[in-house]
Structures are given as structure tokens and as C-alpha cells.
Write a protein that holds these residues in place. Structure first.
Motif, short mmCIF file in Angstrom:
data_model
loop_
_atom_site.label_atom_id
_atom_site.label_comp_id
_atom_site.label_asym_id
_atom_site.label_seq_id
_atom_site.Cartn_x
_atom_site.Cartn_y
_atom_site.Cartn_z
N SER A 67 0.81 -1.23 0.00
CA SER A 67 0.00 0.00 0.00
C SER A 67 0.84 1.28 0.00
CB SER A 67 -0.93 0.02 1.22
OG SER A 67 -0.15 0.01 2.41
N ARG A 68 2.14 1.15 0.11
CA ARG A 68 3.02 2.31 0.22
C ARG A 68 2.87 3.23 -0.99
NH1 ARG A 68 6.09 2.55 -3.40
NH2 ARG A 68 7.38 4.20 -2.51
N ARG A 69 3.03 4.50 -0.77
CA ARG A 69 3.06 5.45 -1.88
C ARG A 69 3.76 6.71 -1.42
NH1 ARG A 69 -3.31 7.41 -2.19
NH2 ARG A 69 -3.42 7.99 -0.03
N SER A 70 4.40 7.38 -2.36
CA SER A 70 5.12 8.61 -2.03
C SER A 70 4.14 9.73 -1.76
CB SER A 70 6.03 8.99 -3.19
OG SER A 70 7.02 8.01 -3.38
N ARG A 71 4.61 10.73 -1.07
CA ARG A 71 3.85 11.96 -0.84
C ARG A 71 4.55 13.06 -1.61
NH1 ARG A 71 1.66 7.64 1.52
NH2 ARG A 71 0.13 8.21 3.09
N ASN A 90 9.43 11.69 -0.62
CA ASN A 90 9.38 11.73 -2.09
C ASN A 90 10.80 11.70 -2.65
OD1 ASN A 90 7.69 14.08 -4.40
ND2 ASN A 90 8.11 11.92 -4.61
N TRP A 91 11.00 10.86 -3.64
CA TRP A 91 12.30 10.71 -4.32
C TRP A 91 12.29 11.60 -5.55
CZ3 TRP A 91 14.09 5.10 -6.04
CH2 TRP A 91 15.29 5.18 -6.76
N LEU A 92 13.12 12.63 -5.54
CA LEU A 92 13.14 13.58 -6.65
C LEU A 92 14.51 13.63 -7.32
CD1 LEU A 92 11.14 16.65 -5.23
CD2 LEU A 92 10.28 14.69 -6.53
N SER A 93 14.49 14.19 -8.54
CA SER A 93 15.76 14.40 -9.26
C SER A 93 15.76 15.83 -9.80
CB SER A 93 15.91 13.36 -10.36
OG SER A 93 14.74 13.30 -11.17
N GLY A 94 15.59 16.01 -11.11
CA GLY A 94 15.65 17.35 -11.72
C GLY A 94 17.01 17.59 -12.33
N PRO A 96 -2.08 5.21 -10.44
CA PRO A 96 -2.31 3.95 -11.16
C PRO A 96 -1.05 3.09 -11.12
CG PRO A 96 -2.91 5.84 -12.52
CD PRO A 96 -2.22 6.38 -11.31
N ARG A 97 -1.21 1.83 -10.91
CA ARG A 97 -0.08 0.90 -10.83
C ARG A 97 -0.07 0.02 -12.06
NH1 ARG A 97 3.33 3.22 -7.18
NH2 ARG A 97 1.98 4.35 -5.73
N PRO A 98 1.08 -0.53 -12.41
CA PRO A 98 1.18 -1.31 -13.65
C PRO A 98 0.26 -2.53 -13.63
CG PRO A 98 3.36 -0.93 -12.69
CD PRO A 98 2.36 -0.47 -11.68
C1 LIG Z 1 15.18 8.20 -10.06
C2 LIG Z 1 13.85 8.87 -9.87
C3 LIG Z 1 13.74 10.24 -10.00
C4 LIG Z 1 12.51 10.89 -9.85
N1 LIG Z 1 12.44 12.24 -9.99
C5 LIG Z 1 11.25 12.86 -9.86
C6 LIG Z 1 11.17 14.27 -9.98
O1 LIG Z 1 12.16 14.97 -10.15
N2 LIG Z 1 9.93 14.84 -9.89
C7 LIG Z 1 8.81 14.08 -9.66
O2 LIG Z 1 7.71 14.65 -9.59
N3 LIG Z 1 8.87 12.75 -9.51
C8 LIG Z 1 10.05 12.13 -9.60
N4 LIG Z 1 10.14 10.76 -9.46
C9 LIG Z 1 8.89 10.00 -9.21
C10 LIG Z 1 8.50 9.94 -7.76
O3 LIG Z 1 9.58 9.82 -6.87
C11 LIG Z 1 7.63 8.70 -7.50
O4 LIG Z 1 8.01 7.67 -8.32
C12 LIG Z 1 6.19 8.95 -7.73
O5 LIG Z 1 5.82 10.06 -6.99
C13 LIG Z 1 5.34 7.73 -7.26
O6 LIG Z 1 5.93 7.13 -6.16
P1 LIG Z 1 5.27 5.93 -5.33
O7 LIG Z 1 5.29 4.75 -6.20
O8 LIG Z 1 6.16 5.79 -4.12
O9 LIG Z 1 3.88 6.37 -4.97
C14 LIG Z 1 11.36 10.12 -9.56
C15 LIG Z 1 11.47 8.72 -9.41
C16 LIG Z 1 12.70 8.11 -9.55
C17 LIG Z 1 12.78 6.61 -9.40
#
Ligand SMILES: Cc1cc2nc3c(=O)[nH]c(=O)nc-3n(C[C@H](O)[C@H](O)[C@H](O)COP(=O)(O)O)c2cc1C
Length: 201
Positions: free
Chosen positions: A23-27, A146-150, A188-190
Motif C-alpha cells: 500500500s506504500r506510496r510517495s507523498r 518523495n524521491w526527486l531528481s531534476g 495507477p499501478r502497472p
Molecule cells: C530516479 C527517480 C527520479 C525521480 N524524480 C522525480 C522528480 O524529479 N519529480 C517528480 O515529480 N517525480 C520524480 N520521481 C517519481 C517519484 O519519486 C515517484 O516515483 C512517484 O511520486 C510515485 O511514487 P510511489 O510509487 O512511491 O507512490 C522520480 C522517481 C525516480 C525513481
């Protein structure tokens, strides 16, 4: 016999852990606010992240904890570097906000080690796994994360000036951690059938 489907033995289930994983999901980082974990609480999350599979025990990653003043500094460095790169004002603003609006983030640094045994790509996979481990530890502890890049996370000049990375290091992710202010809609999940192949002979 291993893989025998008539086998009756079932392993002992850690149901809470399994329910969490199902059930996990990012915020979204934009919805994260204070409070953020203090150093003691964050140390537990980093300890969990450092328990990531790592072929050969090379420890090909490290963490840079970015507290509020550091995030403000990084936001300023995004402005300078974005202009030098010729980024559009929109892309500069988005990257600026990612740091300027954050209260706590951890840069997970992929730091491959010279090895004859373990290919570099495996070490990079391990850094990605460390990002997920940190994300999951934070979520399991009740934080939003939340895991972000940019673009800045892939810019060697920015990473060298702002974070002191070497030329061999990369940022696998910025993991933002805080208190969620609103629950995100389900993502949505795969379709599992579309991505899974069962090979039985
Ligand atoms: C390597 C990587 C980089 C990511 N970078 C971003 C980003 O810069 N901005 C963004 O909105 N989501 C980014 N994501 C997506 C979110 O971290 C995340 O996958 C999405 O919010 C759903 O996460 P969940 O499956 O934990 O709910 C990135 C994911 C990964 C794996």
C-alpha cells in the motif's frame, strides 16, 4: 523439492511489513511541511537505508543530509547554475522551488568503487535501492517522503560546487522527508500481467 507447487509449508508472514509494501506510496514533496525528523529520528531511517543489498560490501553510496539552511543555499546555487546552463526561467524556477520550499532532504550519492568483481552498474543499482530503502523507511515511520531528481541532480558542475561531489559521483536521488499536509490520490499501478512472464520449463 524446491519450487514444487505441491509443497504445503508456508513461511511465517510479517503481515504488517507486507501490508505496508502493498500500500506504500510517495507523498509529493510540494505537500510536505514541518515538522521533519530530528537527527536521532533521521539516523534510524539512514541506518535502514544503509542496510541495502550491496554486492561485495563495497558501500558504493553515501548520504548528504540537507537541512534548511543548506537547502536555501542550494536554491541560490540553482539560480546561478541554471542561468549559466541556459535553462528556461520555468525550469530554473521549478528546480529552485524544489530546494527553496523543502525543509529536509537527503542526497543519496552514488559513489562507485573500483572493483574487478562488481561491475559499476551493479553499484549504481545499489544506490537506487538505497534511495528506495530510505523512502520506505521514512514512509514506514509515518513521514511523508518523495524521491526527486531534476536537472541539477544530473549537472556535474552544480553537484561539485553545491555538494562537493567528485567527478566519479552522481546523485541517485534527493529524498525529501517531512510531514504530509494532504493525502495524494492513488497512483495507477502497472498491469502485473503485462509486465510478468511465468517461465515453468
Ligand atoms: C530516479 C527517480 C527520479 C525521480 N524524480 C522525480 C522528480 O524529479 N519529480 C517528480 O515529480 N517525480 C520524480 N520521481 C517519481 C517519484 O519519486 C515517484 O516515483 C512517484 O511520486 C510515485 O511514487 P510511489 O510509487 O512511491 O507512490 C522520480 C522517481 C525516480 C525513481
Amino acid at each position: 523439492m524446491k519450487g514444487d507447487q505441491t509443497e504445503t509449508h508456508m513461511p511465517e508472514t510479517n503481515q504488517a511489513a507486507l501490508d505496508f509494501l502493498l500500500s506504500r506510496r510517495s507523498r509529493p514533496a510540494k505537500t510536505l511541511t514541518t515538522p521533519v525528523p530530528d537527527r536521532a529520528a533521521l539516523t534510524i531511517l539512514l541506518t535502514a537505508a544503509a542496510r541495502t543489498p550491496d554486492h561485495g560490501k563495497l558501500v558504493p553510496w553515501r548520504f548528504i543530509v540537507l537541512e534548511r539552511p543548506a537547502l536555501e543555499r542550494l536554491a541560490g546555487e540553482v539560480m546561478a547554475r541554471g542561468a549559466a546552463r541556459g535553462e528556461t526561467p520555468e525550469r530554473i524556477e521549478k528546480m529552485y522551488r524544489q530546494f527553496a520550499d523543502a525543509h529536509l532532504a537527503v542526497a543519496v550519492v552514488s559513489a562507485p568503487v573500483a572493483s574487478e568483481k562488481v561491475p559499476e552498474i551493479e553499484q549504481v543499482y545499489s544506490a537506487g535501492a538505497a534511495c528506495l530503502a530510505l523512502l520506505n523507511a521514512a514512509l514506514a515511520a509515518g513521514w511523508g517522503a518523495n524521491w526527486l531528481s531534476g536537472w541539477a541532480s544530473h549537472d556535474p558542475e552544480f553537484l561539485s560546487v553545491a555538494l562537493g561531489l567528485t567527478a566519479a559521483e552522481k546523485v541517485a536521488g534527493f529524498v525529501h522527508i517531512g510531514t504530509e499536509s494532504s493525502a495524494p490520490p492513488e497512483r495507477p499501478r502497472p498491469d502485473l500481467d503485462a509486465i510478468t512472464e511465468w517461465v515453468s520449463k
